[in-house]
Design a protein around this motif. Structure first.
Motif, short mmCIF file in Angstrom:
data_model
loop_
_atom_site.label_atom_id
_atom_site.label_comp_id
_atom_site.label_asym_id
_atom_site.label_seq_id
_atom_site.Cartn_x
_atom_site.Cartn_y
_atom_site.Cartn_z
N TYR A 165 1.71 6.34 -7.01
CA TYR A 165 0.62 7.24 -7.41
C TYR A 165 1.05 8.70 -7.25
O TYR A 165 0.80 9.54 -8.13
CB TYR A 165 -0.63 6.94 -6.59
CG TYR A 165 -1.78 7.88 -6.85
CD1 TYR A 165 -2.45 7.86 -8.07
CD2 TYR A 165 -2.19 8.80 -5.90
CE1 TYR A 165 -3.49 8.72 -8.33
CE2 TYR A 165 -3.24 9.66 -6.15
CZ TYR A 165 -3.90 9.62 -7.36
OH TYR A 165 -4.94 10.48 -7.61
N THR A 166 1.71 9.00 -6.15
CA THR A 166 2.18 10.37 -5.91
C THR A 166 3.18 10.79 -6.98
O THR A 166 3.09 11.89 -7.53
CB THR A 166 2.80 10.48 -4.51
OG1 THR A 166 1.79 10.17 -3.54
CG2 THR A 166 3.35 11.87 -4.24
N ASP A 196 -12.71 5.12 3.18
CA ASP A 196 -11.96 4.51 2.09
C ASP A 196 -12.73 3.35 1.48
O ASP A 196 -12.74 3.18 0.27
CB ASP A 196 -10.59 4.02 2.58
CG ASP A 196 -9.62 5.16 2.81
OD1 ASP A 196 -9.87 6.27 2.29
OD2 ASP A 196 -8.63 4.94 3.50
N SER A 202 0.97 3.94 -2.98
CA SER A 202 0.75 5.36 -2.71
C SER A 202 1.91 6.20 -3.22
O SER A 202 1.70 7.27 -3.80
CB SER A 202 0.54 5.57 -1.21
OG SER A 202 0.31 6.91 -0.93
N HIS A 256 -4.15 0.22 -6.39
CA HIS A 256 -4.50 1.61 -6.08
C HIS A 256 -5.54 2.03 -7.10
O HIS A 256 -5.24 2.27 -8.27
CB HIS A 256 -3.25 2.49 -6.16
CG HIS A 256 -3.43 3.85 -5.57
ND1 HIS A 256 -4.25 4.79 -6.14
CD2 HIS A 256 -2.89 4.42 -4.46
CE1 HIS A 256 -4.21 5.89 -5.41
NE2 HIS A 256 -3.39 5.69 -4.38
N ARG A 302 0.83 -1.21 0.00
CA ARG A 302 0.00 0.00 0.00
C ARG A 302 0.87 1.26 0.00
O ARG A 302 0.56 2.23 -0.67
CB ARG A 302 -0.94 -0.01 1.20
CG ARG A 302 -1.95 1.10 1.18
CD ARG A 302 -2.96 0.87 0.06
NE ARG A 302 -3.48 2.15 -0.39
CZ ARG A 302 -3.97 2.40 -1.58
NH1 ARG A 302 -4.03 1.46 -2.47
NH2 ARG A 302 -4.41 3.58 -1.90
#
Length: 167
Positions: A14-15, A109, A11, A46, A7
């Motif tokens: 994705y950032t 979420d 993340s 994601h 995860r």
């Protein structure tokens, strides 16, 4: 050396995708790298990254245009299917109507597991069909556009309006 939890890795990817997509935080805009990082994050489940990567493939942004790859990614962005997305969205709406001001609930979420880019992109694919994968289904396309629009997607609002106008 220890590997980051999936995860956290998702993340981070994705950032980085966002940084390269928009050319912020010292990263020069590079749509090819953005697509790569979004896709990496999507493969780690994601769902927002899946919607971004799917959109890149659908329109050929930084990658070779590939509606089939876009379809796979959009499915990752709505992992519980259209009916599940509708149910979760209705739960989220009911929860917001009954909220007592506490926005720090861990269920948020889980209640927003359907990415609006994925819903909108899947709506576009449903509108025209995808050979050997899905037939055109304007009724389902309409439902997907409305669901994404109701969750704040301006693109879905536009696509829904254009569909209603007959374009």
């Amino acid at each position: 050396s220890s590997r980051p939890a999936p995860r956290v890795a998702a993340s981070a990817a994705y950032t980085l995708g966002n940084y390269y997509h928009h050319g912020v935080r010292g990263a020069a805009q590079n749509l090819t790298l953005a697509a790569e990082y979004y896709e990496r994050a999507a493969q780690l489940n994601h769902w927002e990254a899946a919607g971004e990567a799917g959109t890149f493939y659908l329109w050929g942004i930084g990658v070779k245009q590939d509606a089939y790859q876009a379809h796979k990614l959009f499915r990752l962005g709505m992992p519980i299917g259209m009916a599940g997305c509708q149910r979760r969205f209705q739960q989220k709406l009911a929860k917001s109507r009954n909220a007592d001001g506490d926005d720090d609930d861990d269920d948020d979420d889980q209640l927003s597991m359907c990415d609006t880019n994925s819903l909108n992109g899947m709506g576009l694919l449903k509108l025209v069909g995808l050979p050997h994968v899905m037939k055109a289904n304007p009724v389902e396309a309409d439902e997907l556009f409305v669901m994404a629009r109701d969750q704040g997607s301006a693109d879905a609002a536009y696509n829904h309006a254009m569909m209603k106008l007959g374009y």
